[in-house]
Design a protein around this motif. Structure first.
Motif, PDB file in Angstrom:
ATOM      1  N   MET A  24     -47.561   2.322 -48.370  1.00  0.00           N
ATOM      2  CA  MET A  24     -46.847   2.934 -49.494  1.00  0.00           C
ATOM      3  C   MET A  24     -46.039   4.147 -49.028  1.00  0.00           C
ATOM      4  O   MET A  24     -44.918   4.365 -49.508  1.00  0.00           O
ATOM      5  N   GLU A  25     -46.576   4.885 -48.086  1.00  0.00           N
ATOM      6  CA  GLU A  25     -45.857   6.054 -47.558  1.00  0.00           C
ATOM      7  C   GLU A  25     -44.570   5.612 -46.858  1.00  0.00           C
ATOM      8  O   GLU A  25     -43.510   6.200 -47.054  1.00  0.00           O
ATOM      9  N   ARG A  27     -42.970   2.814 -47.459  1.00  0.00           N
ATOM     10  CA  ARG A  27     -42.091   2.310 -48.513  1.00  0.00           C
ATOM     11  C   ARG A  27     -41.336   3.457 -49.175  1.00  0.00           C
ATOM     12  O   ARG A  27     -40.148   3.365 -49.442  1.00  0.00           O
ATOM     13  N   ASP A  28     -42.039   4.539 -49.453  1.00  0.00           N
ATOM     14  CA  ASP A  28     -41.406   5.699 -50.094  1.00  0.00           C
ATOM     15  C   ASP A  28     -40.335   6.338 -49.216  1.00  0.00           C
ATOM     16  O   ASP A  28     -39.386   6.927 -49.729  1.00  0.00           O
ATOM     17  N   ARG A  29     -40.465   6.203 -47.909  1.00  0.00           N
ATOM     18  CA  ARG A  29     -39.490   6.799 -46.982  1.00  0.00           C
ATOM     19  C   ARG A  29     -38.285   5.907 -46.741  1.00  0.00           C
ATOM     20  O   ARG A  29     -37.245   6.377 -46.275  1.00  0.00           O
TER      21      ARG A  29
END
Length: 149
Positions: A24-25, A27-29
């Motif tokens: 998820m980290e 993906r957020d970047r």
């Protein structure tokens, strides 16, 4: 469920949540829709695994059979992981494959510690599903990265 088996399930859940957080980290970047799409698919798969484990933990009955394995091709096993560029398809698919490998290692070790045969059968079925996900990641890497060069 015995206390030691509950501890094994808790350990698997914590490991899976850690891997989910890493995905998820990344993906957020990322700012590229195709990379976000790949990450979303693998994130959903991981969330399904966590839901399955929480269901076992809460006493929900799960019926199922051990599923047929699909062939892992090992397209990323020889590669080392460095810094991950969130906008690089190569880096993202390698990242996913390596996380799937880490997950399989942890789940395999945990399944060996389970004493209840029914629970072991359920976890072996889940492990089989996770192997399919890893194989998918390897195939994507091979098809989209290795054959492109």
């Amino acid at each position: 469920m015995r206390g030691e088996d509950r501890g094994v399930i808790d350990s698997i859940i914590r490991n899976e949540e850690g891997i989910l957080g890493q995905m998820m980290e990344l993906r957020d970047r990322s700012s590229l829709s195709n990379i976000i799409m790949f990450l979303d698919a693998f994130i959903q798969s991981r969330e399904n695994t966590i839901r399955f484990l929480r269901g076992i933990e809460s006493g929900e009955e799960h019926r199922g059979e051990i599923r047929r394995e699909i062939k892992e091709i090992g397209s990323t096993e020889h590669l080392a992981m460095g810094d991950v560029d969130p906008n690089s398809l190569r880096d993202t698919l390698l990242f996913i494959s390596k996380l799937e490998e880490e997950s399989l290692r942890g789940i395999s070790e945990a399944v060996g510690k389970v004493s209840d045969p029914g629970l072991r059968r359920l976890l072996e079925g889940m492990l089989s599903d996770r192997r399919k996900v890893k194989a998918k990641a390897e195939h994507l890497y091979h098809d989209l990265i290795e054959t492109s060069y």
